[in-house]
Every structure is written in C-alpha cells, then in structure tokens.
Design a protein around this motif. Structure first.
Motif, PDB file in Angstrom:
ATOM      1  N   SER A  18       1.472  -0.538  -0.077  1.00 18.98           N
ATOM      2  CA  SER A  18       0.289   0.021  -0.039  1.00 18.98           C
ATOM      3  C   SER A  18       0.759   1.538  -0.494  1.00 18.98           C
ATOM      4  N   GLU A  19       2.091   1.661   0.953  1.00 14.45           N
ATOM      5  CA  GLU A  19       2.960   2.843   0.810  1.00 14.45           C
ATOM      6  C   GLU A  19       3.447   2.469  -0.586  1.00 14.45           C
ATOM      7  N   MET A  20       3.778   1.447  -1.204  1.00 12.33           N
ATOM      8  CA  MET A  20       4.853   1.915  -2.289  1.00 12.33           C
ATOM      9  C   MET A  20       3.673   2.511  -3.330  1.00 12.33           C
ATOM     10  N   LYS A  21       2.858   2.040  -3.580  1.00 10.54           N
ATOM     11  CA  LYS A  21       1.291   2.043  -4.382  1.00 10.54           C
ATOM     12  C   LYS A  21       1.097   3.099  -3.703  1.00 10.54           C
ATOM     13  N   ARG A  22       1.406   4.440  -2.693  1.00  8.09           N
ATOM     14  CA  ARG A  22       1.175   5.946  -3.004  1.00  8.09           C
ATOM     15  C   ARG A  22       2.098   6.319  -2.851  1.00  8.09           C
ATOM     16  N   ASP A  23       3.438   5.832  -3.111  1.00  6.65           N
ATOM     17  CA  ASP A  23       4.418   6.828  -3.412  1.00  6.65           C
ATOM     18  C   ASP A  23       3.900   6.436  -5.435  1.00  6.65           C
ATOM     19  N   MET A  24       3.791   5.533  -5.803  1.00  7.46           N
ATOM     20  CA  MET A  24       3.487   5.562  -7.057  1.00  7.46           C
ATOM     21  C   MET A  24       2.553   6.799  -7.950  1.00  7.46           C
ATOM     22  N   VAL A  25       1.524   6.910  -7.105  1.00  7.14           N
ATOM     23  CA  VAL A  25       0.395   7.705  -6.917  1.00  7.14           C
ATOM     24  C   VAL A  25       0.685   9.167  -7.499  1.00  7.14           C
ATOM     25  N   ALA A  26       1.297   9.296  -6.023  1.00  5.77           N
ATOM     26  CA  ALA A  26       1.941  10.372  -5.286  1.00  5.77           C
ATOM     27  C   ALA A  26       3.030  11.038  -6.952  1.00  5.77           C
ATOM     28  N   LYS A  71      -0.688   9.056 -18.433  1.00  7.09           N
ATOM     29  CA  LYS A  71      -0.201  10.384 -17.357  1.00  7.09           C
ATOM     30  C   LYS A  71       0.473   8.409 -16.507  1.00  7.09           C
ATOM     31  N   GLN A  72      -0.514   7.082 -17.373  1.00  7.60           N
ATOM     32  CA  GLN A  72       0.110   6.256 -16.891  1.00  7.60           C
ATOM     33  C   GLN A  72       2.299   6.221 -16.628  1.00  7.60           C
ATOM     34  N   LEU A  73       2.271   6.526 -17.938  1.00  2.20           N
ATOM     35  CA  LEU A  73       3.739   6.037 -18.637  1.00  2.20           C
ATOM     36  C   LEU A  73       4.305   7.817 -17.590  1.00  2.20           C
ATOM     37  N   ILE A  74       3.947   8.552 -17.517  1.00  5.68           N
ATOM     38  CA  ILE A  74       4.108   9.364 -16.683  1.00  5.68           C
ATOM     39  C   ILE A  74       5.046   9.502 -15.876  1.00  5.68           C
ATOM     40  N   GLY A  75       3.808   8.986 -14.867  1.00  2.44           N
ATOM     41  CA  GLY A  75       4.255   8.068 -13.828  1.00  2.44           C
ATOM     42  C   GLY A  75       5.595   7.336 -13.473  1.00  2.44           C
ATOM     43  N   LYS A  76       5.162   6.365 -14.313  1.00  2.00           N
ATOM     44  CA  LYS A  76       6.337   5.401 -14.519  1.00  2.00           C
ATOM     45  C   LYS A  76       8.005   5.340 -14.141  1.00  2.00           C
ATOM     46  N   LEU A  77       7.855   6.699 -16.138  1.00  2.00           N
ATOM     47  CA  LEU A  77       9.457   7.116 -15.520  1.00  2.00           C
ATOM     48  C   LEU A  77       9.572   7.916 -14.460  1.00  2.00           C
TER      49      LEU A  77
END
Length: 183
Positions: A18-26, A71-77
C-alpha cells in the motif's frame, strides 16, 4: 500478498504494498502537474529525455484513454527522477516556495531600509555596483515623497522591481532557470 524488504546497511526496512502504491500515485500526480508547463520551463528541469518526450506527447493528446495511458507512463518514468527539484519549482510557480518567499521578504526589508536609512544607498551600491545609482536615488526619493503625500505607491513598486533585477533569486538545486524563462 506482495511485500518488499530493503536492506539499508545493517537495517532492514519493511515497505508495504500500500505504501509503495501511494508513493507511485504521488509521483504520477507530480508528473501530471508538469504537463501544462511551458516547454522551456520543462527543459530547465534536466529531465531524462524519455520523460521530457512523454510530457510533450501528453500535451498533444486529446482522447481520454490516450491521455490516461500517457499519465501512467509519466508516473512510471517519474520513479527514476528526483522529485524534490520538481516539487520546489512547482511550489515556486504557485508562489508557496519557502526559498522564494524568503527572497521576496529580503527584498522588502532592503527596500524599507533604503527608504528609512540615508546610508543604506551607499552600502547597497557598494554591494551591487551594477545598479544604476541615479535611478536608485531617484526611486528612493520619489517613493519617500509618495509616502509623505499619501499617493499611490508607483515608485515604491518600481524600487522593488529594481531590487529584483539587482539581487537574483537563489537557484533551486537541480534546476537551471533563467529569469526570462519564468515570465
């Protein structure tokens, strides 16, 4: 259930899914805030080429699904970029940066000192020899008259602009901004 462990020297740090997902969303949300920025301003951030290109592409897209995927790609990068300089630049643009506010307060204190202390002009000229001394003296004199006569603070504001030209804002680490790029 996925869990991840990181070893930091002799210390093991547990990071929940959950914490990793929150960090990725941020990070994705931070990246999304970069999309509306001007190309010149984006270039000052020294972003990796793939991320810069993805941001430029996101500006071009109009279809909802395509924009969402971009936007998902930008989040990944964004996971491979230090977010601190980006956040500081966005805060500065929004006018909430502590560094930027501190600089503006410094200029306001200096302007007040120039208006109240006759020796402050000589000290300022010694510190900043590039200033137009005649213009500085004239603005100080006119701003003092405006105060006495309770007129609108036109010269008071011009004096502040002169100080902004003479005293550059402290740079944001990791960002190469020139004054003309901000405007």
């Amino acid at each position: 259930m996925s869990q991840e462990w990181y070893e930091d020297d002799d210390e093991i740090i547990y990071v929940s899914k959950s914490e990793m997902k929150r960090d990725m969303v941020a990070l994705q949300e931070l990246g999304e805030k970069l999309i509306p920025l001007d190309k010149k301003l984006l270039a000052t951030l020294n972003l990796p080429e793939r991320l810069y290109d993805a941001l430029i592409e996101a500006k071009r897209l109009t279809a909802h699904g395509a924009v969402s995927r971009q936007k998902q790609l930008i989040g990944k990068l964004m996971r491979h970029v230090d977010p601190a300089p980006i956040q500081e630049l966005l805060d500065k643009i929004a006018g909430v940066s502590d560094r930027h506010s501190g600089w503006l307060h410094q200029l306001e204190r200096l302007r007040e000192k120039l208006l109240t202390d006759p020796k402050a002009i000589e000290a300022f000229v010694a510190d900043y020899p590039q200033v137009e001394v005649q213009r500085l003296r004239q603005l100080v004199r006119n701003a003092q008259k405006e105060r006495e006569q309770q007129k609108p603070p036109k010269n008071f504001r011009e004096l502040f602009q002169l100080l902004k030209e003479c005293i550059p804002e402290p740079p944001i680490p990791g960002v190469n901004i020139k004054a003309e790029d901000e405007a």
